[in-house]
Scaffold this motif. Structure first.
Motif, PDB file in Angstrom:
ATOM      1  N   ARG A 175      -7.658   4.017  -7.476  1.00 19.06           N
ATOM      2  CA  ARG A 175      -7.475   5.470  -7.575  1.00 19.06           C
ATOM      3  C   ARG A 175      -7.917   6.243  -6.336  1.00 19.06           C
ATOM      4  N   VAL A 176      -7.041   7.145  -5.867  1.00 19.48           N
ATOM      5  CA  VAL A 176      -7.316   8.033  -4.738  1.00 19.48           C
ATOM      6  C   VAL A 176      -7.320   9.488  -5.208  1.00 19.48           C
ATOM      7  N   ARG A 210      -1.169   8.828  -7.141  1.00 19.87           N
ATOM      8  CA  ARG A 210      -0.386   9.862  -6.433  1.00 19.87           C
ATOM      9  C   ARG A 210       0.942  10.158  -7.133  1.00 19.87           C
ATOM     10  N   THR A 211       1.620   9.115  -7.587  1.00 21.07           N
ATOM     11  CA  THR A 211       2.930   9.321  -8.224  1.00 21.07           C
ATOM     12  C   THR A 211       2.774  10.189  -9.468  1.00 21.07           C
ATOM     13  N   LEU A 212       1.800   9.860 -10.301  1.00 13.62           N
ATOM     14  CA  LEU A 212       1.646  10.593 -11.565  1.00 13.62           C
ATOM     15  C   LEU A 212       1.106  12.002 -11.366  1.00 13.62           C
ATOM     16  N   GLU A 236       0.842  -1.206   0.000  1.00 10.54           N
ATOM     17  CA  GLU A 236       0.000   0.000   0.000  1.00 10.54           C
ATOM     18  C   GLU A 236       0.864   1.237   0.000  1.00 10.54           C
ATOM     19  N   SER A 237       0.422   2.230  -0.784  1.00  8.72           N
ATOM     20  CA  SER A 237       1.163   3.485  -0.912  1.00  8.72           C
ATOM     21  C   SER A 237       1.315   4.158   0.449  1.00  8.72           C
TER      22      SER A 237
END
Ligand code: PRP
Ligand code: MG
Length: 181
Positions: free
Chosen positions: A134-135, A105-107, A74-75
């Motif tokens: 997606r968050v 989040r990264t992108l 998990e991120s």
């Protein structure tokens, strides 16, 4: 097959078909644009090297190392830059090459940075999209394939730094995670 793999989702042939299709699309869309193709390490390494060899045209390659998962599935929620680009993105047509869009989040972090640095255009090419993860609201412009809400490994993607070298993409056996926790 690696004994930790429960099932293979994409074989080497499947992956090749995807990179060939995306390469043809990018060759068309970026003709005459000399893009700066940015590989997001480490996960996108295999995809980027296969993808660019499908495009026999002018481009420049650069690498950025960012991380937010560590040894977890998990991120952490925090994107850390480990290595920044060598090139300037100012006035460049930037194509970000990613292995997977999960929380997004990264992108989101990367597209915001490149826009602040005054790139002429910023687009994303992702091998896999996991929409259920997606968050934050971010969408890749080029998507290889959509994957279910499972943690996938292989072809650059890791769990606790393992399995990046596998030539296929698969799902781990549950006991592999259990052994870690
Ligand atoms: O959409 P997100 O939830 O942000 O997840 C996607 C990102 O997470 C993974 O990288 P990670 O941070 O694990 O680093 P790595 O590429 O070095 O494995 C993957 O390679 C993507 O870059
Ligand atoms: Mg990772």
């Amino acid at each position: 097959m690696n004994p930790d793999i429960l099932k293979v989702l994409y074989s080497q042939d499947d992956i090749h078909a995807i990179t060939a299709r995306l390469g043809a699309e990018l060759k068309h869309d970026y003709a005459g644009k000399n893009p700066l193709v940015v590989c997001i390490l480490k996960g996108a390494i295999m995809f980027m090297t296969d993808l660019v060899r499908e495009i026999d045209d002018y481009m420049e390659l650069d690498f950025m190392d960012v991380s937010s998962y560590g040894d977890a599935t998990e991120s952490s929620g925090e994107v850390k830059i480990i290595k920044d680009l060598d090139a300037s993105v100012k006035d460049r047509n930037v194509l970000i090459v990613e292995d997977i869009v999960d929380t997004g989040r990264t992108l989101k972090y990367l597209t915001d940075i490149f826009k602040t640095r005054k790139a002429k255009s910023v687009r994303i090419c992702a091998l896999m999209d996991k929409p259920e993860g997606r968050v934050v609201d971010v969408q890749a412009d080029y998507v290889g394939t959509t994957v279910p809400n499972e943690f996938v490994v292989g072809y650059g993607l890791d769990y606790a730094e393992r399995y990046r070298n596998l030539p296929y993409i698969g799902v781990l056996k549950p006991e592999v995670y259990a052994a870690k926790s």
